[in-house]
Design a protein around this motif. Structure first.
Motif, PDB file in Angstrom:
ATOM      1  N   GLY A   9     -26.338  -6.840 -31.901  1.00 14.35           N
ATOM      2  CA  GLY A   9     -26.662  -8.228 -32.177  1.00 14.35           C
ATOM      3  C   GLY A   9     -25.559  -9.155 -32.652  1.00 14.35           C
ATOM      4  O   GLY A   9     -25.811 -10.310 -32.942  1.00 14.35           O
ATOM      5  N   TYR A  10     -24.318  -8.690 -32.732  1.00 13.17           N
ATOM      6  CA  TYR A  10     -23.233  -9.575 -33.147  1.00 13.17           C
ATOM      7  C   TYR A  10     -21.898  -9.053 -32.628  1.00 13.17           C
ATOM      8  O   TYR A  10     -21.768  -7.896 -32.275  1.00 13.17           O
ATOM      9  N   CYS A  11     -20.902  -9.929 -32.586  1.00 12.51           N
ATOM     10  CA  CYS A  11     -19.554  -9.552 -32.155  1.00 12.51           C
ATOM     11  C   CYS A  11     -18.716  -9.243 -33.388  1.00 12.51           C
ATOM     12  O   CYS A  11     -18.663 -10.029 -34.334  1.00 12.51           O
ATOM     13  N   CYS A  12     -18.052  -8.094 -33.379  1.00  8.15           N
ATOM     14  CA  CYS A  12     -17.211  -7.690 -34.513  1.00  8.15           C
ATOM     15  C   CYS A  12     -15.792  -8.238 -34.393  1.00  8.15           C
ATOM     16  O   CYS A  12     -14.987  -8.083 -35.296  1.00  8.15           O
ATOM     17  N   LYS A  13     -15.474  -8.868 -33.260  1.00 15.15           N
ATOM     18  CA  LYS A  13     -14.161  -9.465 -32.994  1.00 15.15           C
ATOM     19  C   LYS A  13     -13.022  -8.449 -33.044  1.00 15.15           C
ATOM     20  O   LYS A  13     -11.913  -8.748 -33.462  1.00 15.15           O
ATOM     21  N   ASN A  14     -13.316  -7.212 -32.592  1.00 18.01           N
ATOM     22  CA  ASN A  14     -12.294  -6.177 -32.501  1.00 18.01           C
ATOM     23  C   ASN A  14     -11.863  -5.943 -31.064  1.00 18.01           C
ATOM     24  O   ASN A  14     -11.168  -4.980 -30.784  1.00 18.01           O
ATOM     25  N   ALA A  15     -12.259  -6.821 -30.156  1.00 21.01           N
ATOM     26  CA  ALA A  15     -11.910  -6.726 -28.739  1.00 21.01           C
ATOM     27  C   ALA A  15     -12.368  -5.394 -28.137  1.00 21.01           C
ATOM     28  O   ALA A  15     -11.609  -4.702 -27.478  1.00 21.01           O
ATOM     29  N   CYS A  16     -13.613  -5.040 -28.388  1.00 14.16           N
ATOM     30  CA  CYS A  16     -14.186  -3.804 -27.833  1.00 14.16           C
ATOM     31  C   CYS A  16     -14.069  -3.807 -26.311  1.00 14.16           C
ATOM     32  O   CYS A  16     -14.199  -4.846 -25.674  1.00 14.16           O
ATOM     33  N   ARG A  17     -13.827  -2.663 -25.739  1.00 12.59           N
ATOM     34  CA  ARG A  17     -13.640  -2.527 -24.300  1.00 12.59           C
ATOM     35  C   ARG A  17     -14.793  -3.139 -23.505  1.00 12.59           C
ATOM     36  O   ARG A  17     -14.582  -3.774 -22.488  1.00 12.59           O
ATOM     37  N   ASN A  18     -16.015  -2.967 -23.950  1.00 12.32           N
ATOM     38  CA  ASN A  18     -17.191  -3.437 -23.217  1.00 12.32           C
ATOM     39  C   ASN A  18     -17.875  -4.618 -23.901  1.00 12.32           C
ATOM     40  O   ASN A  18     -19.083  -4.798 -23.777  1.00 12.32           O
ATOM     41  N   CYS A  19     -17.123  -5.446 -24.586  1.00 12.66           N
ATOM     42  CA  CYS A  19     -17.694  -6.553 -25.348  1.00 12.66           C
ATOM     43  C   CYS A  19     -18.525  -7.483 -24.460  1.00 12.66           C
ATOM     44  O   CYS A  19     -17.994  -8.109 -23.538  1.00 12.66           O
ATOM     45  N   PRO A  20     -19.827  -7.587 -24.723  1.00  9.13           N
ATOM     46  CA  PRO A  20     -20.673  -8.474 -23.930  1.00  9.13           C
ATOM     47  C   PRO A  20     -20.577  -9.929 -24.397  1.00  9.13           C
ATOM     48  O   PRO A  20     -21.162 -10.820 -23.787  1.00  9.13           O
ATOM     49  N   TYR A  21     -19.843 -10.181 -25.470  1.00 13.44           N
ATOM     50  CA  TYR A  21     -19.724 -11.524 -26.033  1.00 13.44           C
ATOM     51  C   TYR A  21     -18.461 -12.243 -25.547  1.00 13.44           C
ATOM     52  O   TYR A  21     -18.191 -13.365 -25.958  1.00 13.44           O
ATOM     53  N   GLY A  22     -17.662 -11.581 -24.718  1.00 11.94           N
ATOM     54  CA  GLY A  22     -16.485 -12.211 -24.140  1.00 11.94           C
ATOM     55  C   GLY A  22     -15.250 -12.210 -25.025  1.00 11.94           C
ATOM     56  O   GLY A  22     -14.264 -12.861 -24.713  1.00 11.94           O
TER      57      GLY A  22
END
Length: 57
Positions: free
Chosen positions: A28-41
């Motif tokens: 439910g939120y973006c952690c702003k760690n640039a995750c490989r599969n980030c659905p938040y862009g």
């Protein structure tokens, strides 16, 4: 969240656990760690740009 399911919520790549976009959305939120599969862009490029901007006074 509990009971992560391999293949659905995460997988292993070169010995590291990678979270899936499905799990990240469910979280439910973006952690702003640039995750490989980030659905938040959020990407490494955006992370680096943001970090440079934070250094400016």
């Amino acid at each position: 969240m509990s009971d992560l399911k391999e293949g659905e919520d995460f997988y292993f790549e070169r010995g590291l656990m990678v979270l899936t976009a499905k799990y990240l959305l469910k979280r439910g939120y973006c952690c702003k760690n640039a995750c490989r599969n980030c659905p938040y862009g959020f990407t490494k490029k955006k992370k680096e740009t943001g970090m440079k901007g934070e250094d400016k006074v």
